[in-house]
Each structure stands twice: as structure tokens, then as C-alpha cells.
Design a protein around this motif. Sequence first.
Motif, PDB file in Angstrom:
ATOM      1  N   HIS A  58       0.837  -1.206   0.000  1.00 20.87           N
ATOM      2  CA  HIS A  58       0.000   0.000   0.000  1.00 20.87           C
ATOM      3  C   HIS A  58       0.868   1.251   0.000  1.00 20.87           C
ATOM      4  CE1 HIS A  58      -3.937   1.951   1.603  1.00 20.87           C
ATOM      5  NE2 HIS A  58      -3.222   2.823   0.907  1.00 20.87           N
ATOM      6  N   VAL A  59       1.199   1.730  -1.201  1.00 14.55           N
ATOM      7  CA  VAL A  59       1.943   2.980  -1.331  1.00 14.55           C
ATOM      8  C   VAL A  59       1.319   3.839  -2.427  1.00 14.55           C
ATOM      9  CG1 VAL A  59       4.092   1.832  -0.640  1.00 14.55           C
ATOM     10  CG2 VAL A  59       3.615   2.193  -3.057  1.00 14.55           C
ATOM     11  N   HIS A  60       1.567   5.133  -2.320  1.00 14.33           N
ATOM     12  CA  HIS A  60       1.127   6.093  -3.336  1.00 14.33           C
ATOM     13  C   HIS A  60       2.375   6.722  -3.949  1.00 14.33           C
ATOM     14  CE1 HIS A  60      -3.118   5.978  -1.990  1.00 14.33           C
ATOM     15  NE2 HIS A  60      -2.558   5.740  -0.806  1.00 14.33           N
ATOM     16  N   LEU A  61       2.590   6.455  -5.233  1.00 15.54           N
ATOM     17  CA  LEU A  61       3.752   7.008  -5.927  1.00 15.54           C
ATOM     18  C   LEU A  61       3.398   8.254  -6.740  1.00 15.54           C
ATOM     19  CD1 LEU A  61       5.548   3.721  -7.059  1.00 15.54           C
ATOM     20  CD2 LEU A  61       5.899   5.080  -4.986  1.00 15.54           C
ATOM     21  N   ARG A  62       2.115   8.554  -6.836  1.00 13.50           N
ATOM     22  CA  ARG A  62       1.598   9.831  -7.394  1.00 13.50           C
ATOM     23  C   ARG A  62       1.778  10.003  -8.906  1.00 13.50           C
ATOM     24  NH1 ARG A  62      -1.708  10.348  -3.290  1.00 13.50           N
ATOM     25  NH2 ARG A  62      -0.787  11.166  -1.368  1.00 13.50           N
ATOM     26  N   GLU A  63       2.625   9.234  -9.522  1.00 12.29           N
ATOM     27  CA  GLU A  63       2.848   9.379 -10.961  1.00 12.29           C
ATOM     28  C   GLU A  63       2.020   8.346 -11.714  1.00 12.29           C
ATOM     29  OE1 GLU A  63       6.615   9.825 -14.078  1.00 12.29           O
ATOM     30  OE2 GLU A  63       6.945   8.986 -12.106  1.00 12.29           O
ATOM     31  N   PRO A  64       1.283   8.767 -12.761  1.00 15.49           N
ATOM     32  CA  PRO A  64       1.267  10.069 -13.425  1.00 15.49           C
ATOM     33  C   PRO A  64       0.325  11.084 -12.746  1.00 15.49           C
ATOM     34  CG  PRO A  64      -0.171   8.581 -14.597  1.00 15.49           C
ATOM     35  CD  PRO A  64       0.466   7.772 -13.492  1.00 15.49           C
ATOM     36  N   GLY A 247     -14.912 -18.337   8.312  1.00 12.71           N
ATOM     37  CA  GLY A 247     -14.299 -18.932   7.127  1.00 12.71           C
ATOM     38  C   GLY A 247     -14.314 -18.053   5.900  1.00 12.71           C
ATOM     39  N   ILE A 248     -14.620 -16.775   6.061  1.00 13.65           N
ATOM     40  CA  ILE A 248     -14.650 -15.848   4.931  1.00 13.65           C
ATOM     41  C   ILE A 248     -13.220 -15.441   4.571  1.00 13.65           C
ATOM     42  CG2 ILE A 248     -15.488 -13.596   4.133  1.00 13.65           C
ATOM     43  CD1 ILE A 248     -17.818 -13.934   6.128  1.00 13.65           C
ATOM     44  N   GLN A 249     -12.942 -15.339   3.275  1.00  8.76           N
ATOM     45  CA  GLN A 249     -11.595 -15.024   2.807  1.00  8.76           C
ATOM     46  C   GLN A 249     -11.351 -13.517   2.901  1.00  8.76           C
ATOM     47  OE1 GLN A 249     -10.674 -16.244  -1.199  1.00  8.76           O
ATOM     48  NE2 GLN A 249      -8.478 -15.996  -0.928  1.00  8.76           N
ATOM     49  N   VAL A 250     -11.082 -13.066   4.114  1.00  8.59           N
ATOM     50  CA  VAL A 250     -10.810 -11.656   4.360  1.00  8.59           C
ATOM     51  C   VAL A 250      -9.446 -11.519   5.016  1.00  8.59           C
ATOM     52  CG1 VAL A 250     -12.109 -11.765   6.543  1.00  8.59           C
ATOM     53  CG2 VAL A 250     -11.582  -9.541   5.517  1.00  8.59           C
ATOM     54  N   THR A 251      -8.687 -10.548   4.546  1.00  9.54           N
ATOM     55  CA  THR A 251      -7.396 -10.226   5.151  1.00  9.54           C
ATOM     56  C   THR A 251      -7.362  -8.727   5.423  1.00  9.54           C
ATOM     57  OG1 THR A 251      -6.385  -9.996   2.946  1.00  9.54           O
ATOM     58  CG2 THR A 251      -6.182 -12.142   4.050  1.00  9.54           C
ATOM     59  N   ALA A 252      -6.368  -8.296   6.199  1.00 12.75           N
ATOM     60  CA  ALA A 252      -6.345  -6.889   6.605  1.00 12.75           C
ATOM     61  C   ALA A 252      -4.926  -6.438   6.918  1.00 12.75           C
ATOM     62  CB  ALA A 252      -7.242  -6.676   7.819  1.00 12.75           C
ATOM     63  N   GLU A 253      -4.739  -5.128   6.830  1.00 16.86           N
ATOM     64  CA  GLU A 253      -3.456  -4.503   7.135  1.00 16.86           C
ATOM     65  C   GLU A 253      -3.652  -3.380   8.141  1.00 16.86           C
ATOM     66  OE1 GLU A 253      -3.161  -1.037   3.731  1.00 16.86           O
ATOM     67  OE2 GLU A 253      -3.057  -3.115   3.075  1.00 16.86           O
ATOM     68  N   ALA A 301       1.361  -2.328   6.529  1.00 18.75           N
ATOM     69  CA  ALA A 301       1.614  -1.614   5.275  1.00 18.75           C
ATOM     70  C   ALA A 301       1.680  -0.128   5.592  1.00 18.75           C
ATOM     71  CB  ALA A 301       0.506  -1.897   4.261  1.00 18.75           C
ATOM     72  N   THR A 302       2.503   0.625   4.858  1.00 18.76           N
ATOM     73  CA  THR A 302       2.767   2.003   5.274  1.00 18.76           C
ATOM     74  C   THR A 302       1.686   3.001   4.883  1.00 18.76           C
ATOM     75  OG1 THR A 302       3.985   2.668   3.278  1.00 18.76           O
ATOM     76  CG2 THR A 302       5.249   1.607   5.063  1.00 18.76           C
ATOM     77  N   ASP A 303       0.977   2.775   3.781  1.00 21.67           N
ATOM     78  CA  ASP A 303       0.111   3.810   3.193  1.00 21.67           C
ATOM     79  C   ASP A 303       0.919   5.092   2.962  1.00 21.67           C
ATOM     80  OD1 ASP A 303      -2.041   5.182   2.145  1.00 21.67           O
ATOM     81  OD2 ASP A 303      -3.123   5.376   4.036  1.00 21.67           O
ATOM     82  N   HIS A 304       2.116   4.938   2.431  1.00 19.85           N
ATOM     83  CA  HIS A 304       2.997   6.066   2.097  1.00 19.85           C
ATOM     84  C   HIS A 304       2.240   7.028   1.177  1.00 19.85           C
ATOM     85  CE1 HIS A 304       6.816   8.031   0.948  1.00 19.85           C
ATOM     86  NE2 HIS A 304       6.400   7.966  -0.309  1.00 19.85           N
ATOM     87  N   LYS A 355       4.338 -12.422   5.521  1.00 20.30           N
ATOM     88  CA  LYS A 355       2.871 -12.408   5.559  1.00 20.30           C
ATOM     89  C   LYS A 355       2.229 -11.614   4.423  1.00 20.30           C
ATOM     90  CE  LYS A 355       2.370 -13.903  10.284  1.00 20.30           C
ATOM     91  NZ  LYS A 355       1.762 -13.715  11.617  1.00 20.30           N
ATOM     92  N   PRO A 356       2.695 -10.400   4.105  1.00 23.97           N
ATOM     93  CA  PRO A 356       2.086  -9.738   2.940  1.00 23.97           C
ATOM     94  C   PRO A 356       2.302 -10.524   1.654  1.00 23.97           C
ATOM     95  CG  PRO A 356       3.979  -8.486   3.752  1.00 23.97           C
ATOM     96  CD  PRO A 356       3.657  -9.514   4.776  1.00 23.97           C
TER      97      PRO A 356
END
Length: 426
Positions: A58-64, A247-253, A301-304, A355-356
Motif C-alpha cells: 500500500h503505497v502512493h507514488l503519485r505518478e502520473p 471462514g470468509i476469505q478476508v485479510t487486513a493490514e 503496510a505504510t500507506d505512504h 505475511k504480505p
Amino acid sequence: MILLKNAKKLLPTNQLEDLDVLIDNERIIEMGSTITKEAYQIIDCQGNLLLPGFVDVHVHLREPGGEHKETIKTGTEAAARGGFTTVCAMPNTNPVPDNPVVLQELQEKIKQDAVVRVLPYAAITKGLKGEIITPIRELASLGAFAFTDDGVGIQTADQMFQAMKQAAACGKPVVAHCEDNTLVYHGVVHDGEISERLKLPGIPSLSESVQIARDVLLAEASGCHYHVCHVSTKESVRVIRDAKKAGIQVTAEVTPHHLLLNETDIQTGDTNFKMNPPLRAKGDQKALFEGLLDGTIDFIATDHAPHAETEKAQGFQKAPFGIVGLETAFPLLYTQLVKTNKCSLTQLIDWLTVKPAAVFRLPYGRMEEGAIADITLVDLEKASRINKRNFYSKGRNTPFQGWTVTGLPVMTIAKGKVVYKEDTHA
């Protein structure tokens, strides 16, 4: 051929053991306590710890479109400095990767400029507007990592259900920023102690948790892998825990800032503490860490999210949400969690690597013979004060300015190539 000498590896017991690593053709070809083979380049690791390259989904590189905030080049240089060798780029760019042409152009730009591996997301809806679903199957076939409208929640259940069914059909996850717009009330901080103290509109916890509750049922019905971004509330943790038990296929950060800060840490007028989801109450912070420890939350995850300083200088009402995180994540977490005995070093490394990679079925995050040579060298004793003026990222928006941290990445190798070496651009 590169030979890494005089390093240490982390054992499952959290003890350290001598390690040499031989790299050739982008892969680890031998690991052992002493390797004597000749190599083109010998690097003395000076007794520091070798780890798998970190993975940030989970990152934001902003381009384009947002190059004044960050570019693929500067963002991946920041990632390399932070020890990350794989990052997954969110699609809130201009143009949005919501069609094959834009996605392929983005992939070409990544090939040209990225110094670490970048896996691009594609949007769930055209223009992230929540109206028309993108050609999910076609985008998946062209290499979209997963599908998300990160930054905005999918507002209608039917639209999310249709997207999940299409994503499930081609084996791709749906990754969700969970936020019910009818419950946000133009908030800029958490609806609680801080909103009252600063007289600012608050964002209720319910705006996040109610959408997660809806989506886990849709995921169950559609058979889709559903991943929740940046979990921030105790209610969200409870919903995810219950869904996993069913049993639901859910993951989280969870992000480093939501683990290490809460609403009481916000300094009046400092918009570097403004992020979405906002810093919540102490009880939420406690529940997030407990959820990470018990596996309800899968990894960190960073959410940069870099922004220009002029944008962040507009005050809490107008400044954009988000902070940078790639360059500070490991030392902050090591200092605040491992050094204080809240978790082990092995646990922290797993949350940043194994894990990720496992959640998203990526062949990365492990350091073993035959694996791609994505490696981070960390000096666990090296201490420093966080100084945003030294960031490789264009973003300076951090609430951790001036914090003293220990455990710094001093070298990063991506696909067998040194891409960062202590305070120098490789």
C-alpha cells in the motif's frame, strides 16, 4: 556475482547466527556460515543483520499526474532506503489506471524509472468515481496486481458485489478503503476527544466498520479474496475477526502510524497528523495491536502518501489527508515495538515480509537458496533522529519528525543489484 560476507541471520528463536550469501543472476545461489567462492564483488556486512526485502502492498507514488508530490523514481528510492524491495502502487493518479492503455503506459514508466519492484493496482471503477466498473478481466490479464478504489469507499453494495464476482472469476483480490460517505460528515479528524478539543468536524469509527461488515458478507457470497486497507477501529477488528472465524476469505493490514499514535498525540495545527483513516482513540490503538498479535490483522503496510509542503500548510480543514512512511517504518516499529518487548523481531519481520507476500501469493519476502535476491541489511544498533529534510521521498509530511530511532536499513539489494547503500543513491 556478489558475495555478502560477515552478516547475521535471524533464527526462529530470535537469536542471530553467522551468514554469508552468494548472489548470481538475480538469485541467491548459496547461503552458509562461511562461503569461500570467488565473486565479482565482495561486500563486508560488518556483522549486521540480513533480512528478506520488505514488502509494502500500500503505497502512493503519485505518478502520473502528481509528480510534484512524488514520482516513481523518488518513491522507489525512498522505498529502497527504507529496506523495501517490493511496493504496490495505488491507482489514485491522473490518469487513473482504469483501462488497458493507461495501465500499460504505467508499466512502461515503472520499467524505466523504478529502482525496486513496483506492482500496480488497477481501479475498480472508472476514474475512481464509483459509477462504472472497469474491465477487470482484461486489466487482470495485463498484470494488474489487484483492484481498488483506494481513497474512496465503494458506496453501493451492488457495485462492490459485481466487482467482487468479476475479480474472483480471474483470481484477483479486491482491496478496499472502507468509508461510508454518508457517515463521514466532512470530518477531518477522529470523532472523539480530539475533534472536541480542536473544534474540528469528526469522522466516526462507524464510517469504516459498517462498510467492512457489509463487504465481508459480499465477499462470502462472491467467493472473492477481500482485503481491508489501513484498519483503524476496534469495531473493524471485531468484524474482521468474526468474519475469519466464519471462514470468509478476508485479510487486513494496519499502518505504523495507527499502531504507534492515537488522537491524543495530535499537535494543534500540525497537519502532518492528518490522515485518512484518522488517528483514533487509545482503545482503538490497543485493539489494532492486539489484532495484529492474534492474526486478525495479517500484516503492516505504510500507506505512504506524500504531499507537497504547501498543500499540507493549508490547515486541518483544507490540507490533504496522508503522511509518508517508507523511510521510517522499520526503525520506528523496531524501536517502539521490539525494543520495548511488545513483540519479537521475528514477528515484526514476518509482518513486513512473509505475511504480505503470502496473503497476495507473491514469490517474495523470503531469503533462501533459489529465491530472488531481494535483501535488506539492517544495523540493529545504529541510532538516528528522523529528519524529514534528509528523505529521499519528495514528501516531508511526517508526524515523526525528531523521533530517535534504532535499527536502520544500511543496504538494500533488489533482484541482485545494490539499490541503496547508507546515505547514498546507488
